[in-house]
Design an enzyme around this catalytic site. Sequence first.
Site, PDB file in Angstrom:
ATOM      1  N   CYS A 154      46.043 -26.783  44.296  1.00 39.32           N
ATOM      2  CA  CYS A 154      45.272 -26.145  43.223  1.00 39.32           C
ATOM      3  C   CYS A 154      44.957 -24.716  43.620  1.00 39.32           C
ATOM      4  O   CYS A 154      44.461 -24.456  44.699  1.00 39.32           O
ATOM      5  CB  CYS A 154      43.975 -26.899  42.969  1.00 39.32           C
ATOM      6  N   GLU A 201      50.187 -34.699  40.881  1.00 40.91           N
ATOM      7  CA  GLU A 201      48.986 -35.242  41.539  1.00 40.91           C
ATOM      8  C   GLU A 201      48.199 -34.095  42.141  1.00 40.91           C
ATOM      9  O   GLU A 201      48.772 -33.129  42.655  1.00 40.91           O
ATOM     10  CB  GLU A 201      49.421 -36.246  42.613  1.00 40.91           C
ATOM     11  N   ARG A 244      38.958 -42.648  47.266  1.00 38.19           N
ATOM     12  CA  ARG A 244      39.799 -41.441  47.209  1.00 38.19           C
ATOM     13  C   ARG A 244      40.206 -41.192  45.761  1.00 38.19           C
ATOM     14  O   ARG A 244      41.125 -41.824  45.238  1.00 38.19           O
ATOM     15  CB  ARG A 244      41.041 -41.612  48.092  1.00 38.19           C
ATOM     16  N   ARG A 246      41.756 -38.983  42.742  1.00 40.26           N
ATOM     17  CA  ARG A 246      42.750 -37.947  42.491  1.00 40.26           C
ATOM     18  C   ARG A 246      43.089 -37.915  41.005  1.00 40.26           C
ATOM     19  O   ARG A 246      43.101 -38.949  40.334  1.00 40.26           O
ATOM     20  CB  ARG A 246      44.041 -38.218  43.304  1.00 40.26           C
TER      21      ARG A 246
END
Length: 411
Positions: A154, A201, A244, A246
Amino acid sequence: MNSKYSDIRTRLKIEVTKTDSNDLANLTHYLQNHQNGVSQYFKSAATNYLANLHQELNLSEDPDFQYYLPLQWDIPFPPPTNPKFKFVDLFAGIGGIRLAFQNLGGKCVFTSEWDTYSKKTYEANFGEVPFGDITKISESAIPNHDILLAGFPCQPFSIAGVSKKNALGRAHGFLDETQGTLFFDVARIIGHKMPKAFMLENVKNLVSHDKGRTFRVIKETLKQLGYSIYSKVLDGQSFVPQHRERIIIVGFKKSLFRNEETFDFPKMGMTNVVFKDILEEDVDPKYTLSDKLWNYLQDYSKKHKAKGNGFGFGLTDLNGISRTMSARYYKDGAEILIPQEGKNPRRLTPRESARLQGFPNEFIIPVSDNQAYKQFGNSVVVPLIQAVGENILNEILKINESRKPEVTVHQ
């Protein structure tokens, strides 16, 4: 002649080093694709490398691939012999996304990753060296494929260029807004190759970055390229004992699917695996925290709690799930510490880190502990990605079946 990959790895000097050259990428991609219709993308460069190597080593035989093909793949995860579909693996890391889609019967026909140590791990497990910097790779150099996969980083999008174009009265599109970011390279490849589907992802924070503007630009860019878009934040704790989250973005080519796909993300529950299930039995004492580090972490936690902050180490519940493992785990292991009776807690071993991300025990870890922590901290929860991939593949198989020409039987 039927050679083992380990033999020709030595013979052809297939060893990942810090170099900008894509010679080994072309060579290993050719070795894996010489029979599946995409060899023309790699053969010329691979042949040149082979000829130069023979000259360098003063070998007597002709520089011809007849000495190396067909090839026995004595690696943990060889390419499938009868693949159901083709895919490309961009920002590949150590191959977690590739492993998931290869488990579904897919054949990877192109891969890219810039980090040298990740390339080393990737080659050890898949027998293929990734191409380097994606910003320097032409989209025309990438073979056609059914699914594009990318775990792109990102980066913030600048609006300065848009404002300038507006001032000059020039039209601009969302693709222009992403220039200078690595997402732009994903978008340009999708726009040129137009795969049937893609899966991207990223970290959960992408959704809220810049008050949601970044994510809006990404989705609108993908829509303008001609895809229907699905996105959802998924938590790996449905598959492994780790919290986690995502963001997963899936796209289907509108001109092919005609908005008839019935895709949905997999149903998410809680894994029946607890943290202690991924632990090794005999662990080297070096993974136990020193008194100095353990005291520092405790003092650091007390100081921030006194200020009302939540910073601090995480002692993991062995019968529960852990915090999120990050790429910084190699520094002190603070976010996931394992309690030990009668002594200081310890950090995960590299093998335990791999298991926490859903990698099988056969996965080779050929790098130092610090590099391994970085690699697994940056990777994906493999079974989660595989579950998403299965639903994507189901849509592709359905559309392939529905588009088959009818066979007329003449009486």
